[in-house]
Design an enzyme around this catalytic site. Structure first.
Site, short mmCIF file in Angstrom:
data_model
loop_
_atom_site.label_atom_id
_atom_site.label_comp_id
_atom_site.label_asym_id
_atom_site.label_seq_id
_atom_site.Cartn_x
_atom_site.Cartn_y
_atom_site.Cartn_z
N SER A 135 0.80 -1.23 0.00
CA SER A 135 0.00 0.00 0.00
C SER A 135 0.83 1.28 0.00
O SER A 135 0.30 2.36 0.22
CB SER A 135 -1.00 0.01 1.16
OG SER A 135 -0.34 -0.09 2.38
N THR A 182 -0.16 1.88 4.91
CA THR A 182 0.13 3.29 4.65
C THR A 182 0.84 3.85 5.86
O THR A 182 0.39 3.64 6.99
CB THR A 182 -1.19 4.07 4.47
OG1 THR A 182 -1.75 3.70 3.23
CG2 THR A 182 -0.97 5.58 4.52
N THR A 228 1.54 6.98 0.70
CA THR A 228 0.66 5.84 0.37
C THR A 228 0.49 5.70 -1.13
O THR A 228 0.71 6.64 -1.89
CB THR A 228 -0.74 6.07 0.99
OG1 THR A 228 -1.52 4.89 0.86
CG2 THR A 228 -1.48 7.22 0.32
N ARG A 275 -8.43 9.16 -8.22
CA ARG A 275 -8.86 9.27 -6.83
C ARG A 275 -7.66 9.68 -5.94
O ARG A 275 -6.56 9.17 -6.07
CB ARG A 275 -9.41 7.93 -6.36
CG ARG A 275 -9.90 7.90 -4.91
CD ARG A 275 -8.85 7.39 -3.95
NE ARG A 275 -9.38 7.21 -2.60
CZ ARG A 275 -8.62 6.97 -1.54
NH1 ARG A 275 -7.33 6.86 -1.66
NH2 ARG A 275 -9.18 6.81 -0.36
N VAL A 276 -7.91 10.64 -5.07
CA VAL A 276 -6.91 11.05 -4.10
C VAL A 276 -7.51 10.88 -2.71
O VAL A 276 -8.67 11.24 -2.49
CB VAL A 276 -6.49 12.53 -4.32
CG1 VAL A 276 -5.59 13.01 -3.19
CG2 VAL A 276 -5.78 12.69 -5.66
N GLY A 277 -6.75 10.31 -1.81
CA GLY A 277 -7.24 10.08 -0.46
C GLY A 277 -6.84 11.19 0.50
O GLY A 277 -6.53 12.31 0.09
N THR A 313 -4.96 7.04 9.06
CA THR A 313 -4.85 5.99 8.05
C THR A 313 -6.20 5.30 7.94
O THR A 313 -7.06 5.45 8.79
CB THR A 313 -3.74 4.98 8.41
OG1 THR A 313 -3.64 3.98 7.40
CG2 THR A 313 -4.01 4.31 9.74
N GLY A 314 -6.35 4.53 6.87
CA GLY A 314 -7.62 3.85 6.66
C GLY A 314 -8.38 4.47 5.50
O GLY A 314 -7.76 4.94 4.53
N GLY A 316 -9.66 6.93 3.43
CA GLY A 316 -9.35 8.35 3.34
C GLY A 316 -10.54 9.26 3.18
O GLY A 316 -10.57 10.38 3.71
C1 SD4 Z 1 -6.12 6.44 1.52
N1 SD4 Z 1 -5.69 6.63 3.88
O1 SD4 Z 1 -5.63 6.60 0.42
C2 SD4 Z 1 -5.21 6.01 2.67
C3 SD4 Z 1 -5.15 4.52 2.72
C4 SD4 Z 1 -4.53 3.96 3.95
O2 SD4 Z 1 -3.59 2.13 5.06
O3 SD4 Z 1 -4.33 4.61 4.95
N2 SD4 Z 1 -4.19 2.68 3.98
O4 SD4 Z 1 -7.33 6.58 1.75
#
Ligand code: SD4
Length: 349
Positions: free
Chosen positions: A78, A190, A208, A218-220, A241-242, A244
């Site tokens: 990731s 990430t 990430t 797509r942008v997180g 994280t997670g 986005g």
């Molecule tokens: C995202 N927050 O692009 C990032 C992904 C992520 O562990 O944190 N993955 O949404």
């Protein structure tokens, strides 16, 4: 007739008034005990940052050193090299940095750059801008002589081809992803890292490849200052994280630091943000994951996840992973002049 706001600005009176305002000096950093705090079980990255701090180095150098480890690791699916591509098979990267003085830089949707975190720092240091995206970001990387290359590894390409077999591939809404939480293994690792150096400077970085098989473009949250990362050197720093989209929705990292500004502890600030995500998300909270870390200028640590399974690493001297933070220590190992802990954060669900 009273002057309109625009008239006032034109007249220069507003500028005069501004000059008359007392300038509030930013709190000078105070010597501190160094700390490294990073999302997921990024032990090698935390150790790289620790080595910089241990040698008396600068917190931003430490954060960048940490982020470069998973960026160059083809096994990390990731981040950077070996990161899962978007649904069109292109690896697109997001990264940002922020220092103790509100200086920041970011890149989004950039391709072929091995170390987007370093590119984000170049945006901060060598341009008048905060964020560059896509082709422009790539061009800066080339102009800066950064390492370039194809980041789609054979393993990552094979996984993407397999995903395409079963996915209802469509360039529109990603319907096929509704049946699995975004905390899927492909989306993990990430790195968001916060560092506090011996001079008391608090800095951070985030990098990430984003959610696996995301829509092209797509942008997180990870490259968004105030989303995936925010630092106010005198108040605290936060990373997320997670999923986005859920972090952006609540201006995640910024909200955590503002809570700390208003007196919440790092732990309380992290927990309150994740609880807010659970309340406001239009998605089913059981189908998303958000993890948040916070670090105070006094070295206090906060960590919270939406679902169980959000782990983080912390490196510091002494035998306690985090005086204020709650959580379960799952690994403890000595490092040069300190201890590296892996901790599972408490969670909402
Ligand atoms: C995202 N927050 O692009 C990032 C992904 C992520 O562990 O944190 N993955 O949404």
């Amino acid at each position: 007739m009273p002057l309109s706001r625009r008239d006032l600005l034109r007249s220069g009176a507003a500028l005069g008034a501004l000059a008359a305002l007392p300038r509030v000096a930013a709190a000078a950093p105070r010597p501190a005990t160094p700390v490294v705090l990073a999302t997921w079980d990024n032990r090698a990255a935390a150790t790289a940052a620790w080595d910089v701090l241990r040698a008396g180095g600068y917190a931003l150098d430490a954060a960048e050193a940490a982020a470069r480890i998973p960026e160059a690791d083809p096994e990390d699916t990731s981040v950077g090299l070996g990161g899962r591509p978007d649904r069109d098979g292109r690896v697109t990267l997001d990264a940002c940095v922020m220092d103790e003085r509100h200086r920041c830089g970011a890149v989004a949707a950039v391709e072929d750059v091995l170390h987007p975190v370093t590119l984000a720092r170049r945006v901060m240091e060598n341009t008048p801008h905060v964020m560059l995206v896509g082709e422009g970001a790539r061009a800066l990387a080339e102009a800066e002589g950064l390492e370039m290359g194809d980041l789609l590894t054979p393993a990552s390409e094979a996984a993407w081809r397999e995903w395409r077999e079963t996915a209802e591939y469509a360039p529109g809404i990603n319907t096929e992803r509704r049946d699995r939480p975004s905390g899927h293994a492909d989306d993990h690792d990430t790195i968001g890292v916060l560092t506090l150096d011996a001079a008391g400077r608090l800095c951070g970085a985030c990098t990430t490849s984003g959610l696996a098989y995301k829509m092209r473009g797509r942008v997180g949250d990870s490259p968004i200052i105030g989303g995936g990362l925010f630092v106010d050197g005198g108040v605290g720093g936060a990373v997320a994280t997670g999923h986005g989209e859920e972090v952006i929705r609540v201006a995640g990292a910024s909200a955590v630091v503002e809570a700390m500004r208003h007196g919440r502890t790092a732990q309380d600030a992290a927990a309150s943000l994740v609880e807010r995500v659970a309340r406001v998300t239009p998605a089913d909270p059981a189908m998303i994951q958000v993890g948040v870390l916070a670090l105070g200028p006094d070295g206090s640590v906060g960590a919270f996840g939406l679902q169980p399974g959000f782990v983080y690493v912390v490196a510091r001297p002494g035998s306690d992973p985090a005086p204020d933070a709650e959580g379960t220590v799952t690994n403890r190992q000595p490092i040069d002049g300190g201890v590296l802990f892996t901790v599972e954060a408490p969670s909402v669900l």
